[in-house]
Design a protein around this motif. Sequence first.
Motif, PDB file in Angstrom:
ATOM      1  N   GLY A   1     -29.914  -5.665  16.685  1.00 45.89           N
ATOM      2  CA  GLY A   1     -29.289  -4.529  17.342  1.00 45.89           C
ATOM      3  C   GLY A   1     -29.797  -4.261  18.743  1.00 45.89           C
ATOM      4  N   GLY A   2     -30.363  -5.279  19.395  1.00 44.37           N
ATOM      5  CA  GLY A   2     -30.881  -5.094  20.746  1.00 44.37           C
ATOM      6  C   GLY A   2     -32.266  -4.495  20.790  1.00 44.37           C
ATOM      7  N   MET A   3     -32.967  -4.488  19.638  1.00 44.18           N
ATOM      8  CA  MET A   3     -34.295  -3.905  19.572  1.00 44.18           C
ATOM      9  C   MET A   3     -35.252  -4.879  18.890  1.00 44.18           C
ATOM     10  SD  MET A   3     -33.305   0.051  18.568  1.00 44.18           S
ATOM     11  CE  MET A   3     -34.786   0.775  19.300  1.00 44.18           C
ATOM     12  N   ILE A   4     -36.492  -4.912  19.364  1.00 48.77           N
ATOM     13  CA  ILE A   4     -37.520  -5.804  18.828  1.00 48.77           C
ATOM     14  C   ILE A   4     -38.594  -4.945  18.158  1.00 48.77           C
ATOM     15  CG2 ILE A   4     -39.269  -7.545  19.377  1.00 48.77           C
ATOM     16  CD1 ILE A   4     -37.553  -8.232  21.865  1.00 48.77           C
ATOM     17  N   PHE A   5     -38.906  -5.292  16.907  1.00 47.75           N
ATOM     18  CA  PHE A   5     -39.895  -4.557  16.121  1.00 47.75           C
ATOM     19  C   PHE A   5     -41.024  -5.500  15.717  1.00 47.75           C
ATOM     20  CE2 PHE A   5     -35.801  -2.582  15.569  1.00 47.75           C
ATOM     21  CZ  PHE A   5     -36.049  -1.225  15.589  1.00 47.75           C
ATOM     22  N   ALA A   6     -42.177  -4.924  15.452  1.00 45.73           N
ATOM     23  CA  ALA A   6     -43.320  -5.708  14.974  1.00 45.73           C
ATOM     24  C   ALA A   6     -44.165  -4.840  14.059  1.00 45.73           C
ATOM     25  CB  ALA A   6     -44.156  -6.237  16.137  1.00 45.73           C
ATOM     26  N   VAL A   7     -45.053  -5.493  13.308  1.00 45.57           N
ATOM     27  CA  VAL A   7     -46.052  -4.792  12.500  1.00 45.57           C
ATOM     28  C   VAL A   7     -47.409  -5.081  13.128  1.00 45.57           C
ATOM     29  CG1 VAL A   7     -47.078  -4.488  10.234  1.00 45.57           C
ATOM     30  CG2 VAL A   7     -44.640  -5.020  10.427  1.00 45.57           C
ATOM     31  N   LEU A   8     -48.079  -4.036  13.597  1.00 50.21           N
ATOM     32  CA  LEU A   8     -49.312  -4.224  14.358  1.00 50.21           C
ATOM     33  C   LEU A   8     -50.441  -4.792  13.505  1.00 50.21           C
ATOM     34  CD1 LEU A   8     -49.334  -1.002  16.566  1.00 50.21           C
ATOM     35  CD2 LEU A   8     -48.434  -3.264  17.110  1.00 50.21           C
ATOM     36  N   ASN A   9     -50.456  -4.448  12.228  1.00 47.51           N
ATOM     37  CA  ASN A   9     -51.394  -5.074  11.310  1.00 47.51           C
ATOM     38  C   ASN A   9     -50.739  -6.356  10.800  1.00 47.51           C
ATOM     39  OD1 ASN A   9     -53.094  -5.900   9.280  1.00 47.51           O
ATOM     40  ND2 ASN A   9     -53.175  -3.931   8.222  1.00 47.51           N
ATOM     41  N   GLY A  10     -51.083  -7.473  11.414  1.00 47.72           N
ATOM     42  CA  GLY A  10     -50.400  -8.723  11.127  1.00 47.72           C
ATOM     43  C   GLY A  10     -50.540  -9.211   9.708  1.00 47.72           C
ATOM     44  N   ASP A  11     -51.503  -8.659   8.953  1.00 51.95           N
ATOM     45  CA  ASP A  11     -51.712  -9.081   7.567  1.00 51.95           C
ATOM     46  C   ASP A  11     -50.837  -8.311   6.587  1.00 51.95           C
ATOM     47  OD1 ASP A  11     -53.674 -10.888   8.367  1.00 51.95           O
ATOM     48  OD2 ASP A  11     -55.265  -9.391   8.206  1.00 51.95           O
ATOM     49  N   THR A  12     -50.103  -7.315   7.078  1.00 48.64           N
ATOM     50  CA  THR A  12     -49.281  -6.486   6.207  1.00 48.64           C
ATOM     51  C   THR A  12     -47.933  -7.156   5.951  1.00 48.64           C
ATOM     52  OG1 THR A  12     -50.311  -4.466   7.040  1.00 48.64           O
ATOM     53  CG2 THR A  12     -48.188  -4.227   5.932  1.00 48.64           C
ATOM     54  N   SER A  13     -47.528  -7.194   4.701  1.00 47.55           N
ATOM     55  CA  SER A  13     -46.219  -7.739   4.335  1.00 47.55           C
ATOM     56  C   SER A  13     -45.208  -6.597   4.321  1.00 47.55           C
ATOM     57  CB  SER A  13     -46.283  -8.401   2.952  1.00 47.55           C
ATOM     58  OG  SER A  13     -45.011  -8.873   2.571  1.00 47.55           O
ATOM     59  N   VAL A  14     -44.186  -6.711   5.160  1.00 53.75           N
ATOM     60  CA  VAL A  14     -43.210  -5.631   5.318  1.00 53.75           C
ATOM     61  C   VAL A  14     -41.802  -6.193   5.241  1.00 53.75           C
ATOM     62  CG1 VAL A  14     -42.274  -3.928   6.930  1.00 53.75           C
ATOM     63  CG2 VAL A  14     -44.733  -4.164   6.691  1.00 53.75           C
ATOM     64  N   ASP A  15     -40.925  -5.465   4.562  1.00 54.65           N
ATOM     65  CA  ASP A  15     -39.511  -5.805   4.519  1.00 54.65           C
ATOM     66  C   ASP A  15     -38.810  -5.006   5.616  1.00 54.65           C
ATOM     67  OD1 ASP A  15     -36.768  -6.040   3.988  1.00 54.65           O
ATOM     68  OD2 ASP A  15     -37.102  -6.231   1.836  1.00 54.65           O
TER      69      ASP A  15
ATOM     70  N   SER B   1     -54.347 -26.319  16.400  1.00 51.44           N
ATOM     71  CA  SER B   1     -53.391 -25.718  15.462  1.00 51.44           C
ATOM     72  C   SER B   1     -53.901 -24.398  14.880  1.00 51.44           C
ATOM     73  CB  SER B   1     -53.095 -26.697  14.324  1.00 51.44           C
ATOM     74  OG  SER B   1     -54.249 -26.898  13.519  1.00 51.44           O
ATOM     75  N   CYS B   2     -55.201 -24.154  14.981  1.00 51.95           N
ATOM     76  CA  CYS B   2     -55.791 -22.939  14.412  1.00 51.95           C
ATOM     77  C   CYS B   2     -56.201 -21.928  15.467  1.00 51.95           C
ATOM     78  CB  CYS B   2     -57.020 -23.296  13.568  1.00 51.95           C
ATOM     79  SG  CYS B   2     -56.673 -24.357  12.170  1.00 51.95           S
ATOM     80  N   HIS B   3     -55.978 -22.244  16.736  1.00 49.89           N
ATOM     81  CA  HIS B   3     -56.491 -21.380  17.793  1.00 49.89           C
ATOM     82  C   HIS B   3     -55.411 -20.972  18.798  1.00 49.89           C
ATOM     83  CE1 HIS B   3     -60.264 -22.945  16.167  1.00 49.89           C
ATOM     84  NE2 HIS B   3     -60.824 -21.865  16.678  1.00 49.89           N
ATOM     85  N   GLY B   4     -54.225 -20.729  18.295  1.00 49.16           N
ATOM     86  CA  GLY B   4     -53.188 -20.159  19.141  1.00 49.16           C
ATOM     87  C   GLY B   4     -53.330 -18.651  19.221  1.00 49.16           C
ATOM     88  N   LEU B   5     -52.400 -18.019  19.918  1.00 57.44           N
ATOM     89  CA  LEU B   5     -52.396 -16.559  19.995  1.00 57.44           C
ATOM     90  C   LEU B   5     -52.001 -15.978  18.642  1.00 57.44           C
ATOM     91  CD1 LEU B   5     -50.629 -16.066  23.450  1.00 57.44           C
ATOM     92  CD2 LEU B   5     -53.086 -16.251  22.956  1.00 57.44           C
ATOM     93  N   THR B   6     -52.594 -14.872  18.286  1.00 59.39           N
ATOM     94  CA  THR B   6     -52.341 -14.248  16.981  1.00 59.39           C
ATOM     95  C   THR B   6     -50.920 -13.705  16.928  1.00 59.39           C
ATOM     96  OG1 THR B   6     -54.662 -13.659  16.740  1.00 59.39           O
ATOM     97  CG2 THR B   6     -53.082 -12.442  15.395  1.00 59.39           C
ATOM     98  N   GLN B   7     -50.163 -14.191  15.944  1.00 52.56           N
ATOM     99  CA  GLN B   7     -48.766 -13.799  15.793  1.00 52.56           C
ATOM    100  C   GLN B   7     -48.653 -12.543  14.933  1.00 52.56           C
ATOM    101  OE1 GLN B   7     -46.132 -15.771  17.088  1.00 52.56           O
ATOM    102  NE2 GLN B   7     -47.605 -17.201  17.980  1.00 52.56           N
ATOM    103  N   LEU B   8     -47.751 -11.634  15.297  1.00 50.60           N
ATOM    104  CA  LEU B   8     -47.453 -10.456  14.486  1.00 50.60           C
ATOM    105  C   LEU B   8     -46.073 -10.598  13.862  1.00 50.60           C
ATOM    106  CD1 LEU B   8     -48.741  -7.579  16.813  1.00 50.60           C
ATOM    107  CD2 LEU B   8     -49.983  -8.813  15.017  1.00 50.60           C
ATOM    108  N   PRO B   9     -45.873 -10.076  12.654  1.00 51.23           N
ATOM    109  CA  PRO B   9     -44.531 -10.090  12.069  1.00 51.23           C
ATOM    110  C   PRO B   9     -43.536  -9.450  13.025  1.00 51.23           C
ATOM    111  CG  PRO B   9     -46.150  -9.365  10.453  1.00 51.23           C
ATOM    112  CD  PRO B   9     -46.857  -9.414  11.775  1.00 51.23           C
ATOM    113  N   THR B  10     -42.444 -10.151  13.301  1.00 53.31           N
ATOM    114  CA  THR B  10     -41.494  -9.729  14.338  1.00 53.31           C
ATOM    115  C   THR B  10     -40.070  -9.741  13.790  1.00 53.31           C
ATOM    116  OG1 THR B  10     -42.930 -10.687  16.040  1.00 53.31           O
ATOM    117  CG2 THR B  10     -40.660 -10.214  16.685  1.00 53.31           C
ATOM    118  N   TYR B  11     -39.286  -8.787  14.241  1.00 50.38           N
ATOM    119  CA  TYR B  11     -37.898  -8.659  13.778  1.00 50.38           C
ATOM    120  C   TYR B  11     -37.063  -8.182  14.956  1.00 50.38           C
ATOM    121  CZ  TYR B  11     -33.999  -6.789  10.905  1.00 50.38           C
ATOM    122  OH  TYR B  11     -32.782  -6.501  10.334  1.00 50.38           O
ATOM    123  N   GLU B  12     -35.949  -8.837  15.208  1.00 52.58           N
ATOM    124  CA  GLU B  12     -35.055  -8.446  16.304  1.00 52.58           C
ATOM    125  C   GLU B  12     -33.650  -8.259  15.767  1.00 52.58           C
ATOM    126  OE1 GLU B  12     -33.980  -9.720  20.892  1.00 52.58           O
ATOM    127  OE2 GLU B  12     -34.697 -11.268  19.495  1.00 52.58           O
TER     128      GLU B  12
END
Length: 391
Positions: A158-172, A145-156
């Motif tokens: 309008g047909g586009m996928i976005f992410a925040v490369l610094n996964g620790d950053t909180s973004v709206d 449960s602690c050793h999966g692939l590192t997840q990044l904040p993701t948002y999809e």
Amino acid sequence: MSKKALYNHVVQKMIDYVDEKKTDMAEDTMSVPTTAYTDQGGWHQEMDLIFKNRPIFIALSQELPKPGDYKTMQFLDKPLLITRTADGSARVMLNVCPHRAMQVAIDEYGSRSRFTCQYHGWSFRNNGDLIAVADRDKFGEVDKSCHGLTQLPTYERGGMIFAVLNGDTSVDFEEHLGGMIEDIEQLGFDKWHYCGKRTIYGANWKIAYDGYLEGYHFAIAHPETVAPRTYSNVMHFENYGPHILLGFPQRSIHTLKDVDPDEYWQHENDGFDFIRTIFPNVSIFVAPEITQIAQIIPGPTPAENTTHLYFIHHTAPKTDDETQALEEMMEWLRNVVDTEDYYMGLRIQKGIESGAHSHVMFGRNEKGNQFFHKWVDYCLANDPTLPKPTL
């Protein structure tokens, strides 16, 4: 103001500009230090404070149309794995095995429900969960449960996928993308046909982006490609936060004088064109022949960028001739950007590096460039109490 009312306003402004031989203008000229395109320390700040700390466009939804589909890419120092999971959602993860840091997916595109690391055989679901550790009895205890692939904040949207490369950053995501993603969503890219991708290489990422933000260069740099269709040095700018809706009048714009001004919004590509930009590195050109989405990835040095040109069309080709026509449009647009725009950009980079001048200039007519550079400076100041730039 509604989107339709905004479009109508922009078109009327462009008609007026052509009639009056004017363009949208900033209050004054602006100078930018040439070190902004060369300084290694400043470049690293841009990567940390802009590209890693804000939502960044990663992929088109139609690159991963079905559950199990995936894409890999390198973005700065981040090897990314983008997947479509069983529930239809998109995930953006670091393509790095938690065991010894091998990439778990090698091919650029494919379809899998699970990934197996080619170094030691650890297996992962396509949502990133660790399924199995090879020869676990000999390896030792591992909390899956602690050793999966590192997840990044993701948002999809309008047909586009976005992410925040610094996964620790909180973004709206909604706040950042705001009216621009609403504008794009109404185009319906999520239902369009993905045609393909071309990759080109250019100068500093801001030099490349500057070229998408003005039409001052059309007559000289594009005499046989863009200039015959579109007026040079006639533009109108609107913004959604740091993102720009940029209007260019076609030479046929006066045919719209017979159109009800409340219906101008229906005539994109029929008298005028829009460029939609997503700060800091995306430019979208919707055309009837094909739509181009340019994604600028900085590096690996301040003097370089890799640009992916993605192409979509509102319908899938039904015949070989239609497929060939789309292929030819992709090649044509790729060649225009590469051999005309990026050719210039690489020589601009050499000119900047020569030390001939301490600054480059942006005219009052280059309002979009000024706005972009003000937003870069705002992000680098990293002070939320400062007022955000406006057009």
